[in-house]
Design a protein around this motif. Structure first.
Motif, PDB file in Angstrom:
ATOM      1  N   GLN A   1      -3.681   3.871  -2.048  1.00 38.39           N
ATOM      2  CA  GLN A   1      -3.859   2.789  -3.004  1.00 38.39           C
ATOM      3  C   GLN A   1      -3.226   1.519  -2.441  1.00 38.39           C
ATOM      4  O   GLN A   1      -2.456   1.552  -1.486  1.00 38.39           O
ATOM      5  CB  GLN A   1      -3.186   3.120  -4.334  1.00 38.39           C
ATOM      6  CG  GLN A   1      -1.667   3.236  -4.189  1.00 38.39           C
ATOM      7  CD  GLN A   1      -0.968   3.529  -5.497  1.00 38.39           C
ATOM      8  OE1 GLN A   1      -1.608   3.827  -6.498  1.00 38.39           O
ATOM      9  NE2 GLN A   1       0.350   3.454  -5.484  1.00 38.39           N
ATOM     10  N   ALA A   2      -3.554   0.379  -3.039  1.00 37.46           N
ATOM     11  CA  ALA A   2      -2.924  -0.885  -2.676  1.00 37.46           C
ATOM     12  C   ALA A   2      -2.852  -1.761  -3.916  1.00 37.46           C
ATOM     13  O   ALA A   2      -3.590  -1.570  -4.886  1.00 37.46           O
ATOM     14  CB  ALA A   2      -3.704  -1.591  -1.574  1.00 37.46           C
TER      15      ALA A   2
ATOM     16  N   VAL B   1      -8.090   2.532  -1.825  1.00 34.35           N
ATOM     17  CA  VAL B   1      -8.455   2.090  -0.482  1.00 34.35           C
ATOM     18  C   VAL B   1      -9.428   3.063   0.168  1.00 34.35           C
ATOM     19  O   VAL B   1     -10.451   2.659   0.710  1.00 34.35           O
ATOM     20  CB  VAL B   1      -7.197   1.930   0.392  1.00 34.35           C
ATOM     21  CG1 VAL B   1      -7.572   1.604   1.836  1.00 34.35           C
ATOM     22  CG2 VAL B   1      -6.292   0.852  -0.190  1.00 34.35           C
TER      23      VAL B   1
ATOM     24  N   VAL C   1      -0.337  -1.709   6.438  1.00 31.85           N
ATOM     25  CA  VAL C   1      -1.162  -2.865   6.097  1.00 31.85           C
ATOM     26  C   VAL C   1      -0.740  -4.070   6.935  1.00 31.85           C
ATOM     27  O   VAL C   1       0.429  -4.238   7.261  1.00 31.85           O
ATOM     28  CB  VAL C   1      -1.053  -3.192   4.586  1.00 31.85           C
ATOM     29  CG1 VAL C   1       0.376  -3.463   4.168  1.00 31.85           C
ATOM     30  CG2 VAL C   1      -1.969  -4.347   4.202  1.00 31.85           C
TER      31      VAL C   1
ATOM     32  N   THR D   1       0.848  -1.191   0.000  1.00 30.77           N
ATOM     33  CA  THR D   1       0.000   0.000   0.000  1.00 30.77           C
ATOM     34  C   THR D   1       0.882   1.240   0.000  1.00 30.77           C
ATOM     35  O   THR D   1       2.015   1.208   0.477  1.00 30.77           O
ATOM     36  CB  THR D   1      -0.952   0.008   1.217  1.00 30.77           C
ATOM     37  OG1 THR D   1      -1.823   1.139   1.133  1.00 30.77           O
ATOM     38  CG2 THR D   1      -0.188   0.042   2.526  1.00 30.77           C
TER      39      THR D   1
ATOM     40  N   ILE E   1      -6.030  -2.114   6.132  1.00 22.77           N
ATOM     41  CA  ILE E   1      -5.168  -0.973   5.808  1.00 22.77           C
ATOM     42  C   ILE E   1      -5.642   0.219   6.622  1.00 22.77           C
ATOM     43  O   ILE E   1      -6.847   0.495   6.683  1.00 22.77           O
ATOM     44  CB  ILE E   1      -5.193  -0.655   4.303  1.00 22.77           C
ATOM     45  CG1 ILE E   1      -4.634  -1.851   3.507  1.00 22.77           C
ATOM     46  CG2 ILE E   1      -4.388   0.612   4.001  1.00 22.77           C
ATOM     47  CD1 ILE E   1      -4.692  -1.663   2.005  1.00 22.77           C
TER      48      ILE E   1
END
Length: 204
Positions: free
Chosen positions: A111-112, A135, A148, A98, A159
């Protein structure tokens, strides 16, 4: 009497340090390392070689610290801009990275991206976006410092991040938010939820 003969101690075999194959001139920072699964692990970091913006990169290593993959760029966005990464590995060797990136909708988003044990992106069951997904829910705020963790029992993962509200909502206020996902990357619960106390100044 003569001194006793001392046999030399056996030499210890030492594994080499992991090599991240940097270019001749480089600017790396903010490294994060996953849990080890049978000695295998992932390192992710921020690469600031790009003159315009930082990029998150990663590399998988074997138990003897030799590289299992080459260093690779994490985000699939066309500009690759991303920073402050974190990584977690499941017992089967799959892992999630992430990071935060400029959000086209407002400020910075979280984001991941999901990967298999070989370091290849896993297509997200919800978005189909080559393992990469947003996310945070969209809101008029800044998002930063994601972290995370993966559950060893069922590979669900969590997360968390810091959310900073702008002057139009709640100036100077930081809160911690989180989102749970199932093993396929689909959200558990429809919205992000607040972890920290409401209206707590500079809580991070």
């Amino acid at each position: 009497s003569p001194s006793p003969s001392l046999s030399p101690s056996p030499s210890k075999s030492m594994s080499p340090s992991p090599s991240l194959s940097p270019p001749a001139s480089h600017a790396y920072g903010i490294p994060r390392i996953s849990d080890s699964v049978n000695g295998r692990f992932v390192i992710t970091w921020e690469n600031d070689d790009n003159a315009s913006a930082p990029i998150v990169m990663a590399q998988v290593f074997n138990s003897d610290n030799t590289a299992a993959t080459g260093a690779f760029v994490v985000p699939s966005y066309s500009d690759h801009t991303s920073y402050t990464p974190d990584v977690s590995m499941a017992p089967d060797g799959t892992f999630i990275i992430t990071s935060q990136r400029p959000d086209v909708d407002f400020a910075v988003g979280i984001q991941a991206r999901m990967y298999n044990a070989a370091g290849q992106p896993i297509v997200n069951a919800t978005t189909g976006d080559n393992g990469q997904f947003r996310v945070n829910a969209l809101a008029n705020a800044y998002y930063r410092g994601p972290a995370v963790a993966i559950a060893r029992s069922d590979k669900t993962f969590m997360i968390v991040w810091t959310e900073y509200y702008n002057v139009n909502i709640n100036p100077g206020t930081y809160d911690v938010y989180g989102q749970r996902f199932n093993a396929a990357g689909a959200k558990i619960g429809s919205t992000n939820y607040k972890i920290s106390d409401a209206n707590t100044m500079y809580k991070e």
